[in-house]
Design an enzyme around this catalytic site. Structure first.
Site, PDB file in Angstrom:
ATOM      1  N   CYS A 136       4.370  11.772  21.981  1.00 14.72           N
ATOM      2  CA  CYS A 136       3.422  10.795  20.932  1.00 14.72           C
ATOM      3  C   CYS A 136       4.679  10.991  20.467  1.00 14.72           C
ATOM      4  O   CYS A 136       5.211  12.025  19.056  1.00 14.72           O
ATOM      5  CB  CYS A 136       2.841  12.220  20.359  1.00 14.72           C
ATOM      6  N   CYS A 139       3.263  11.413  16.755  1.00 11.98           N
ATOM      7  CA  CYS A 139       3.988  12.379  16.330  1.00 11.98           C
ATOM      8  C   CYS A 139       4.679  13.255  15.995  1.00 11.98           C
ATOM      9  O   CYS A 139       4.975  13.367  14.559  1.00 11.98           O
ATOM     10  CB  CYS A 139       2.457  13.991  17.066  1.00 11.98           C
ATOM     11  N   ASP A 140       5.642  12.873  16.303  1.00 14.26           N
ATOM     12  CA  ASP A 140       7.122  13.843  16.488  1.00 14.26           C
ATOM     13  C   ASP A 140       8.586  12.939  16.495  1.00 14.26           C
ATOM     14  O   ASP A 140       9.440  13.372  16.224  1.00 14.26           O
ATOM     15  CB  ASP A 140       7.020  13.948  17.581  1.00 14.26           C
TER      16      ASP A 140
END
Length: 308
Positions: A136, A139-140
């Site tokens: 992701c 996300c990261d």
């Protein structure tokens, strides 16, 4: 059966959407049960750092998962660590859930079984997940500011990930097994203008690293030529696998197996809702799953009142 033996809401799965539903269900004084076959938290538990959840910029998946569960319990939600074998809608509108030798009755069901990221199936992939290998970028991606990263995939998600990372990382590769991308033409035009380097007709042969990702090796499918890419991060974007087998013959799914809902998280079956990664949606993150959980309980409460 008496009302005391019938739940108002049973939540199948305890990812962030399911646990938020537990919080809202308990707070609404609805008899709420969470059934979880593994460990509470879902995919969130495997996230070593979470920096984009409001008011908690320095947390991790396990910590946030435990806090969510305690919050749900505080308001009276119950949790049992049991898998669900089947769900049946009875003639009186109640839903019957079977778990081994146990049987549960409920007025509404919230599906929160999540999905799993499709893996490459390469040595070291699992070992280095969270240590350079991720699934992701939104996300990261922030952890790779001014670093070198690669995205594997050729669809909309992969190209969107590469474009997002191009604004953060110092260098971005996008690796695709075909000679052209499957993403829509608008995204492709933006990609070719972004400075992202395509590595086409190529697959990843090796993921190398001890405590963290050090480099990957790609192979050109036409020539057999191998290429080493020294990167800090690899994001695999080749699709997800929704955990929807339990309800494949019960509610409407899209061709990829995700549960189709409306904006109130209602499925094609009255009184059954879907939240989080199992639901057809454009963004799958902790906060969007949590929002789904709140919305589903609001809809379930209305359904219960109208069907008493």
């Amino acid at each position: 059966m008496s009302d005391r033996q019938i739940y108002d809401i049973i939540i199948v799965g305890s990812g962030p959407g399911g646990m938020t539903a537990g919080i809202y269900g308990g707070r609404a004084e609805l008899k709420t049960l969470i059934l979880e076959k593994n460990f509470h938290g879902g995919q969130m538990v495997s996230t070593s750092e979470i920096e984009n959840f409001p008011a908690l910029p320095d947390t991790n998946g396990i910590e946030l998962s435990n806090k969510m569960l305690e919050h749900a319990k505080k308001f009276g939600a119950e949790i049992e660590y049991k898998g669900v074998d089947s769900i049946e809608v009875l003639d009186n509108g109640l839903k019957k859930l079977i778990s081994g030798n146990d049987e549960f009755l409920t007025r509404t069901v919230i599906l929160s079984m999540g999905s799993t990221s499709r893996k490459l199936g390469i040595d070291n992939e699992e070992k280095l997940t969270g240590r350079g290998v991720g699934y992701c970028a939104i996300c990261d991606g922030g952890f790779y500011r001014n670093k070198i990263v690669a995205v594997n995939g050729g669809g909309d998600t992969a190209v969107e990930d590469a474009l997002y990372l191009s604004r953060i990382a110092s260098k971005v590769y996008i690796i695709h097994r075909r000679d052209e991308f499957r993403a829509n033409k608008t995204l492709q035009t933006r990609l070719f203008e972004s400075g992202v380097e395509p590595v086409l007709n190529s697959t990843i042969k090796e993921i190398v690293g001890q405590d963290k990702l050090e480099y990957i090796t790609t192979v050109d499918k036409n020539t057999g030529e191998e290429r080493r890419l020294d990167i800090d991060g690899l994001f695999v974007a080749i699709g997800g696998i929704p955990t929807s087998d339990l309800v494949k013959d019960l509610v409407e799914l899209n061709p990829q197996g995700y549960v189709i809902t409306n904006e109130d998280c209602e499925t094609s079956v009255p009184g059954i809702y879907a939240v989080g990664d199992i639901r057809q949606k454009s963004l799958r993150q902790v906060i969007t799953a949590a929002a789904d959980g709140a919305i589903a309980v609001h809809a379930a409460e209305k359904y219960i009142l109208e069907n008493k």
